[in-house]
Design an enzyme around this catalytic site. Structure first.
Site, PDB file in Angstrom:
ATOM      1  N   CYS A   1      26.972  58.067  29.133  1.00  0.00           N
ATOM      2  CA  CYS A   1      25.376  58.886  28.862  1.00  0.00           C
ATOM      3  C   CYS A   1      24.541  57.867  30.484  1.00  0.00           C
ATOM      4  CB  CYS A   1      24.667  57.658  28.056  1.00  0.00           C
ATOM      5  SG  CYS A   1      25.747  57.874  26.635  1.00  0.00           S
TER       6      CYS A   1
ATOM      7  N   GLY B   1      44.661  45.986  52.536  1.00  0.00           N
ATOM      8  CA  GLY B   1      44.675  46.958  50.874  1.00  0.00           C
ATOM      9  C   GLY B   1      45.051  47.589  50.692  1.00  0.00           C
TER      10      GLY B   1
HETATM   11  N1  LLP Z   1      39.909  40.942  53.806  1.00  0.00           N
HETATM   12  C1  LLP Z   1      39.471  40.317  53.217  1.00  0.00           C
HETATM   13  C2  LLP Z   1      39.073  39.100  53.730  1.00  0.00           C
HETATM   14  C3  LLP Z   1      38.482  41.590  52.723  1.00  0.00           C
HETATM   15  O1  LLP Z   1      37.882  41.194  51.912  1.00  0.00           O
HETATM   16  C4  LLP Z   1      39.232  42.912  52.775  1.00  0.00           C
HETATM   17  C5  LLP Z   1      38.574  43.670  51.542  1.00  0.00           C
HETATM   18  C6  LLP Z   1      40.696  42.608  52.427  1.00  0.00           C
HETATM   19  C7  LLP Z   1      41.262  42.461  53.762  1.00  0.00           C
HETATM   20  C8  LLP Z   1      41.226  44.359  52.840  1.00  0.00           C
HETATM   21  O2  LLP Z   1      40.686  45.249  52.875  1.00  0.00           O
HETATM   22  P1  LLP Z   1      41.320  46.719  53.312  1.00  0.00           P
HETATM   23  O3  LLP Z   1      42.238  46.953  54.250  1.00  0.00           O
HETATM   24  O4  LLP Z   1      41.477  47.033  51.632  1.00  0.00           O
HETATM   25  O5  LLP Z   1      40.020  47.723  53.933  1.00  0.00           O
HETATM   26  N2  LLP Z   1      35.403  48.332  46.629  1.00  0.00           N
HETATM   27  C9  LLP Z   1      35.815  49.257  48.018  1.00  0.00           C
HETATM   28  C10 LLP Z   1      36.398  48.009  49.267  1.00  0.00           C
HETATM   29  C11 LLP Z   1      36.227  46.661  49.073  1.00  0.00           C
HETATM   30  C12 LLP Z   1      36.441  45.473  50.402  1.00  0.00           C
HETATM   31  C13 LLP Z   1      36.192  44.372  50.147  1.00  0.00           C
HETATM   32  N3  LLP Z   1      37.601  43.716  50.858  1.00  0.00           N
HETATM   33  C14 LLP Z   1      36.032  49.952  47.920  1.00  0.00           C
HETATM   34  O6  LLP Z   1      36.445  50.313  47.088  1.00  0.00           O
HETATM   35  O7  LLP Z   1      35.882  50.998  49.216  1.00  0.00           O
END
Ligand code: LLP
Length: 423
Positions: free
Chosen positions: A343, A275
């Site tokens: 705020c 992602g």
């Molecule tokens: N696959 C699964 C099952 C996941 O839970 C996630 C992310 C991904 C793939 C993708 O992961 P990435 O390649 O993006 O690291 N909001 C947080 C990140 C939460 C990630 C949740 N799961 C942030 O802003 O750092």
């Protein structure tokens, strides 16, 4: 190569000056570089060439339809975690068969919608989900292709709120209990076991946790096959980190080469679910300085982008680089907090930064905001969601407009027992 650079003293996204976008769209806004998105995709595409592997974009990182379509046209599948995301993926043109449905708590109604749409694979995370899915598939008279997400109990070394592969996290089935879960899946008539899945965390900057996790899952795959299960796919998950400050995350080729090595001879088709790595550095958030407030302890630069637009700094203590949109060559800097107008003391984008002195009307760019930025935004304080803009070469287009306050209010209703508002 950076797709956000100064040209003639003005920050550009590819061939478009951010100030020109601001003049047309207003601030704050998110800006994505199509070139950067394609370049990140290409690294994965090149890396898996010759491997039996596919990439399913974890669209939770940035689920704008235009972003999904861009990847879809290049051959991506999608990793989804809700029926809403499924509808987005389909609307953006991703074939259902290339969608993987992940998530720790899927409802029967959601599983039904996914099976009806024909999603390619469901990654199951608990025994009770196995039972529910089996029942739903039976009602529909279909067989569901599943993997079981196992929790390999490795420390991904990331922020506590985004690590997922430890025993104490809610995700997946404990690797020590996985054989029992597979045994159950094997007994359920409407499930077809196709493989195993893992995802150990996000913003990983080392390959070691991946390696340890793969070693553990590899061993499990051997046991599962001995137990009679067909394990043809290995879903490695996402999690590869990006640069926010001075991190040195593994390169995509190194990552893929390591996975290829560690899975050599396993005879599994691999799936990757990146992602952040596909979108994070391809997006920025642009805001305008409202005012500068010198304080006794430090200076506050109050901008019109706030925690509701980008919650990562306050939620994860995340560090995002911030630079003025008009290039500054002054050596002098001031120590400041870049804060929004909300705020709450937690409403900051950066604390204790040394930036050239800024003044009302200056634009600032917050880097590496393409992942988990716009998707995590809220309308807190009745602040409209920041619009999203895509740049491609010298063109740009608004890919999600800023809603008007009227549009925001029109979604709400007075209960019938309240007096109508007097004109
Ligand atoms: N696959 C699964 C099952 C996941 O839970 C996630 C992310 C991904 C793939 C993708 O992961 P990435 O390649 O993006 O690291 N909001 C947080 C990140 C939460 C990630 C949740 N799961 C942030 O802003 O750092």
């Amino acid at each position: 190569m950076s797709f956000f650079t100064y040209r003639n003293g003005a920050m550009h996204a590819e061939g478009v000056a951010l100030a020109a976008i601001a003049a047309q769209v207003g601030t704050p806004f998110y800006c994505y570089s199509a070139g950067a998105l394609r370049a990140a995709w290409q690294e994965f595409a090149d890396g898996i060439r010759g491997m039996n592997a596919s990439v399913c974009y974890a669209m939770k990182a940035n689920s704008n339809l235009a972003v999904i379509r861009l990847f879809g046209e290049l051959g991506a599948g999608a990793d989804i975690v809700s029926v809403g995301e499924m509808q987005r993926a389909l609307a953006a043109g991703i074939p259902a068969g290339r969608i993987i449905y992940s998530g720790v708590g899927k409802k029967a109604s959601e599983l039904m919608a996914a099976l009806q749409a024909g999603v390619g694979q469901i990654n199951v995370e608990s025994s009770s989900e196995l039972e529910t899915l089996n029942a739903v598939a039976g009602q529909l008279g279909v067989a569901a292709d599943i993997t079981i997400r196992v929790n390999p109990d490795v420390d991904a070394g990331t922020h506590a709120k985004i690590t997922t592969g430890r025993k104490e996290n809610k995700f997946g089935i404990d690797i020590d209990l996985a054989r029992d879960a597979y045994a159950l899946a094997g007994r359920l008539p409407n499930l077809r076991v196709v493989g195993v899945a893992m995802h150990i965390g996000s913003q990983l900057t080392s390959l070691d946790p991946y390696r340890s996790a793969i070693v553990r899952v590899r061993e499990l795959i051997g046991q599962l096959r001995a137990d009679g299960h067909a394990i043809d796919r290995f879903d490695i998950g996402g999690g590869l980190g990006i640069v926010y400050a001075d991190e040195r995350p593994p390169s995509i080729p190194d990552f893929l080469a390591m996975v290829a090595r560690e899975t050599d001879g396993l005879g599994c088709e691999l799936t990757f679910e990146p992602g952040r790595r596909l979108v994070g550095e391809a997006g920025v958030l642009v805001g305008e300085v409202i005012l500068v407030k010198p304080g006794a302890a430090k200076t506050f630069v109050i901008v019109d982008a706030a925690m509701n637009d980008l919650i990562r700094p306050t939620l994860y203590e995340a560090w995002h680089d911030i630079v003025p949109v008009r290039e500054r060559r002054d050596a002098a800097t001031i120590r400041c907090d870049i804060v929004g107008p909300i705020c709450e003391s937690g409403d900051y984008l950066a604390q204790n930064r040394d930036l050239p002195p800024l003044a009302a009307g200056d634009l600032v760019m917050i880097r590496s905001a393409g992942a988990y930025g716009a998707v995590m935004a809220s309308a807190y304080n009745t602040r409209p969601l920041a619009p999203e803009v895509m740049v491609d070469g010298t063109r740009f287009a608004v890919i999600r407009p800023r809603p008007s306050i009227e549009e925001m209010l029109s979604a709400e209703r007075f209960p019938p027992w309240m007096e109508p508002t007097k004109p």
